[in-house]
Every structure is written in C-alpha cells, then in structure tokens.
Design a protein around this motif. Structure first.
Motif: not given
Length: 151
Positions: A119-136
């Motif tokens: 995938s793209s680096r932007a997709a990786v950053r998006g997955h990471a961002s959503r995951a970190l928001k979920t984890l709080r």
C-alpha cells in the motif's frame, strides 16, 4: 542455507512476531506452521532471495492479513501476555494492528511498512492514526506517535 537450518534458527523469532500480530499463541503457531509448510515446498526458489528472513516474515504477515477461518467466531484473547493494551489491540482491524506491530515492535518506517503491505505510505499513516485513536494511548506513550499523527 537449507530449509531446516533456516527454520531451526528463525522459528522463535517468527513465532514471537506472529504472537504479537495475533495476540493468540495458538493462532500464531497455526500461521507460522502454514507459512513454513509453504516455504519448504518452494524453498529452492525462496532460498535465492536476498533476505530470507524478510521474505518469510512477509509471508507470515500476508497469512495473518488474509486469515479467515473461524475469524468471525473466534475472538482474539491473549493467552501468553496479560494487560489492557492486549485487549485494546485485539479490538483493532487486522491492518491497523499490523501497522502498529510493524512500526513499534519491528521498528520499521512507514515506507518499509507500505512495501510489506503493498500500500501507500499515506495508507500506512492512516491505519496508524486510526489505530492510535482507537487505543487512546496514555499521555506517557505519546512520544511513540510521529509528529504528523499528533494533530
């Protein structure tokens, strides 16, 4: 290097990686066993690759991401490691969890993760961002979050 030599030397590392990805030791063993069986069948070709361990780790990652048997029925429950973080990781989507594991456990950069996931680096950053928001994440873990994700 023969397949047997590779498997004996790298099995503990591959299992640790799979356990961190899945949060379940039995599922990790199933995934690694499946990957090693496929790798052995194709070893003549695989052994010609430049970085054998990276190649096989990618196979483990791909198997984890595509694994479907009993997925809806079986809820991930960590058996080898206790703690709230494991429970929260189990609630993430597979790609989000994979990105966090590759970034923080394997210490890979976004470009390498994007390459592994196809995938793209932007997709990786998006997955990471959503995951970190979920984890709080707790404030003391904020230093693990790249600057572009803190906003």
């Amino acid at each position: 290097m023969t397949f047997e030599q590779f498997a004996m030397a790298r099995l503990p590392s591959l299992l640790r990686f799979a356990v961190v990805l899945t949060g379940d030791r039995e599922l990790a063993q199933d995934i690694v066993q499946e990957v090693l069986a496929r790798a052995q069948a194709r070893w003549r070709r695989i052994s010609q690759t430049e970085d054998l361990e990276t190649y096989v780790r990618r196979m483990v990652l791909t198997e984890y991401l595509s694994w479907r048997r009993f997925w809806a029925v079986r809820r991930l429950r960590p058996r080898t490691v206790q703690g709230g973080l494991w429970e929260r990781l189990a609630g993430l989507g597979r790609k989000q969890r994979a990105v966090l594991v590759l970034r923080h456990y394997e210490e890979l950069d976004d470009e390498r993760i994007a390459d592994l996931l196809g995938s793209s680096r932007a997709a990786v950053r998006g997955h990471a961002s959503r995951a970190l928001k979920t984890l709080r994440l707790e404030p003391e873990l904020a230093h693990c979050i790249p600057a572009e994700e803190k906003s």
